[in-house]
Design a protein around this motif. Sequence first.
Motif, PDB file in Angstrom:
ATOM      1  N   VAL A   1      53.802 -41.972 -54.763  1.00  9.63           N
ATOM      2  CA  VAL A   1      55.344 -41.331 -54.138  1.00  9.63           C
ATOM      3  C   VAL A   1      56.122 -41.728 -53.500  1.00  9.63           C
ATOM      4  N   LEU A   2      55.538 -42.347 -52.492  1.00  8.02           N
ATOM      5  CA  LEU A   2      56.756 -43.266 -51.973  1.00  8.02           C
ATOM      6  C   LEU A   2      55.744 -44.935 -51.283  1.00  8.02           C
ATOM      7  N   SER A   3      56.361 -45.774 -50.772  1.00  2.61           N
ATOM      8  CA  SER A   3      55.665 -47.029 -50.885  1.00  2.61           C
ATOM      9  C   SER A   3      56.463 -47.458 -49.336  1.00  2.61           C
ATOM     10  N   ARG A   4      55.306 -48.009 -48.697  1.00  3.44           N
ATOM     11  CA  ARG A   4      55.669 -48.302 -47.287  1.00  3.44           C
ATOM     12  C   ARG A   4      56.042 -50.043 -47.203  1.00  3.44           C
ATOM     13  N   GLU A   5      57.803 -49.940 -46.273  1.00  4.15           N
ATOM     14  CA  GLU A   5      57.426 -51.653 -46.813  1.00  4.15           C
ATOM     15  C   GLU A   5      58.457 -51.828 -44.926  1.00  4.15           C
ATOM     16  N   PRO A   6      57.647 -53.490 -44.705  1.00  2.32           N
ATOM     17  CA  PRO A   6      58.231 -53.483 -43.281  1.00  2.32           C
ATOM     18  C   PRO A   6      59.719 -54.290 -43.187  1.00  2.32           C
ATOM     19  N   TYR A   7      60.628 -53.567 -42.635  1.00  2.00           N
ATOM     20  CA  TYR A   7      61.322 -54.099 -42.511  1.00  2.00           C
ATOM     21  C   TYR A   7      62.001 -54.625 -40.774  1.00  2.00           C
ATOM     22  N   GLN A   8      60.812 -54.242 -39.560  1.00  3.58           N
ATOM     23  CA  GLN A   8      60.845 -55.169 -38.701  1.00  3.58           C
ATOM     24  C   GLN A   8      59.830 -55.841 -38.033  1.00  3.58           C
ATOM     25  N   ASP A   9      59.857 -57.040 -37.539  1.00  5.41           N
ATOM     26  CA  ASP A   9      58.520 -57.377 -37.373  1.00  5.41           C
ATOM     27  C   ASP A   9      57.367 -57.404 -35.310  1.00  5.41           C
ATOM     28  N   ARG A  10      58.839 -57.299 -35.205  1.00  9.33           N
ATOM     29  CA  ARG A  10      58.073 -56.636 -33.319  1.00  9.33           C
ATOM     30  C   ARG A  10      58.606 -56.253 -32.301  1.00  9.33           C
ATOM     31  N   PRO A  11      58.434 -54.719 -32.694  1.00  8.05           N
ATOM     32  CA  PRO A  11      57.109 -55.013 -33.532  1.00  8.05           C
ATOM     33  C   PRO A  11      57.168 -54.348 -35.069  1.00  8.05           C
ATOM     34  N   VAL A  12      56.062 -54.098 -35.674  1.00  6.73           N
ATOM     35  CA  VAL A  12      56.463 -53.621 -37.289  1.00  6.73           C
ATOM     36  C   VAL A  12      56.794 -52.577 -37.363  1.00  6.73           C
ATOM     37  N   ARG A  13      57.413 -51.895 -37.820  1.00  4.23           N
ATOM     38  CA  ARG A  13      58.325 -50.656 -38.435  1.00  4.23           C
ATOM     39  C   ARG A  13      58.635 -50.933 -39.751  1.00  4.23           C
ATOM     40  N   TYR A  14      58.379 -49.682 -40.205  1.00  7.01           N
ATOM     41  CA  TYR A  14      58.349 -49.405 -42.186  1.00  7.01           C
ATOM     42  C   TYR A  14      59.373 -48.717 -42.633  1.00  7.01           C
ATOM     43  N   GLU A  15      60.078 -49.212 -43.966  1.00  2.00           N
ATOM     44  CA  GLU A  15      60.460 -47.686 -44.310  1.00  2.00           C
ATOM     45  C   GLU A  15      60.042 -47.422 -45.495  1.00  2.00           C
ATOM     46  N   TYR A  16      60.267 -45.909 -45.874  1.00  2.55           N
ATOM     47  CA  TYR A  16      59.640 -45.478 -47.074  1.00  2.55           C
ATOM     48  C   TYR A  16      60.423 -44.835 -47.926  1.00  2.55           C
ATOM     49  N   ARG A  17      60.170 -45.934 -49.196  1.00  2.00           N
ATOM     50  CA  ARG A  17      61.272 -45.781 -50.524  1.00  2.00           C
ATOM     51  C   ARG A  17      60.888 -44.965 -51.043  1.00  2.00           C
ATOM     52  N   LEU A  18      60.812 -44.400 -52.096  1.00  2.00           N
ATOM     53  CA  LEU A  18      60.338 -43.926 -54.024  1.00  2.00           C
ATOM     54  C   LEU A  18      60.160 -44.784 -54.731  1.00  2.00           C
ATOM     55  N   THR A  19      58.630 -44.593 -54.870  1.00  2.00           N
ATOM     56  CA  THR A  19      58.264 -45.801 -56.283  1.00  2.00           C
ATOM     57  C   THR A  19      59.103 -44.892 -57.091  1.00  2.00           C
ATOM     58  N   PRO A  20      58.300 -45.618 -58.639  1.00  2.00           N
ATOM     59  CA  PRO A  20      58.574 -44.901 -59.818  1.00  2.00           C
ATOM     60  C   PRO A  20      58.435 -43.973 -59.905  1.00  2.00           C
ATOM     61  N   ARG A  21      56.484 -43.523 -59.934  1.00  2.00           N
ATOM     62  CA  ARG A  21      56.329 -42.260 -59.534  1.00  2.00           C
ATOM     63  C   ARG A  21      56.831 -41.043 -59.077  1.00  2.00           C
ATOM     64  N   GLY A  22      57.585 -41.734 -57.880  1.00  2.00           N
ATOM     65  CA  GLY A  22      58.437 -40.948 -57.041  1.00  2.00           C
ATOM     66  C   GLY A  22      59.979 -40.354 -57.488  1.00  2.00           C
ATOM     67  N   ARG A  23      59.976 -41.667 -58.232  1.00  2.00           N
ATOM     68  CA  ARG A  23      61.716 -41.053 -59.007  1.00  2.00           C
ATOM     69  C   ARG A  23      60.897 -40.239 -59.910  1.00  2.00           C
ATOM     70  N   ALA A  24      60.047 -40.170 -60.798  1.00  2.00           N
ATOM     71  CA  ALA A  24      60.058 -38.993 -61.934  1.00  2.00           C
ATOM     72  C   ALA A  24      59.811 -37.673 -61.213  1.00  2.00           C
ATOM     73  N   LEU A  25      60.132 -37.308 -59.614  1.00  2.00           N
ATOM     74  CA  LEU A  25      60.165 -35.882 -59.296  1.00  2.00           C
ATOM     75  C   LEU A  25      61.591 -35.793 -58.817  1.00  2.00           C
ATOM     76  N   LEU A  26      62.249 -37.004 -58.927  1.00  2.00           N
ATOM     77  CA  LEU A  26      63.719 -35.951 -58.874  1.00  2.00           C
ATOM     78  C   LEU A  26      64.739 -34.889 -60.347  1.00  2.00           C
TER      79      LEU A  26
END
Length: 291
Positions: free
Chosen positions: A66-91
């Motif tokens: 439902v969500l993808s976990r995508e890095p937005y920072q390297d040091r330290p590594v931190r992530y953003e959570y974004r809707l996948t096509p499966r997640g957007r189908a829940l709208l």
Amino acid sequence: MAQRTSLADADCSIAQALDVVGDWWTLLIVRDTARGVHRFDALQQELGVSRKVLTERLRLLVEAGVLSREPYQDRPVRYEYRLTPRGRALLPVLVALQDWGDTWVLGEGETMATTTEASQEAARVGALLGTRVPELVLTGADGEPHDPVADTPYTVLYCFPSAYARADAYPPGWAGIPGASGCTLESCTYRDQLAEFTAAGATVHGVSVQRPDEQRAFAEKEGLRFPLLSDADLTLTAALRLPTFRAAGVSRLKRLTLVVDRERTVRQVQYPVTDIEASVRTALETVRHLG
């Protein structure tokens, strides 16, 4: 918290879906990521949930696709959570829940394309003032993706229930739904005053959940010279929690108007709209004053 019994093996699609999104925190996470809240700390602040619970729910949603976990920072590594096509189908599910709540929990069970000024629904929409429209795209009548916020000092987004080129295309009983009628008047009033909006530095966009081909036919019939954008996937509706009603089995936007600046900040909200021509004048006065 008590261990939840898995429904994944049940011979029912409803049960299997609830195994993924049945927890109420889960749907609220989907709600907030849909409106542009992607980072852990921001989600925790919005939801008021413990870090432990949020970590677990995010893990489950990523595992479920439902969500993808995508890095937005390297040091330290931190992530953003974004809707996948499966997640957007829940709208549409979120919008249907909101519609049910507006109608049957906060309202009296009446199908309406508007509300009262004192309603909690109106307060929710009014709270958009000062918030930011997330970066997203809608489909234009030309079939191409368009940002609903134009690269001009201001954008007037008027959301309308539905407008058709043929009178017989409207759903049965349309005229009897409070607030539904008047979409042609609204679009034509903006058409007739478009030069004044342009002179004030504003772009006009009309938004409905109709298909682009339906919008194109209506725009050609009425000679509209500004874009109509389709939110058929309910992307903008879910992102801003815009109010909807159902007619002929379709979730449709209630009539409201937003004035948004180039930085995507909402500068004015009109909801409910009870006098269409007055609402167009108010939008014009707003962009002139802001400019």
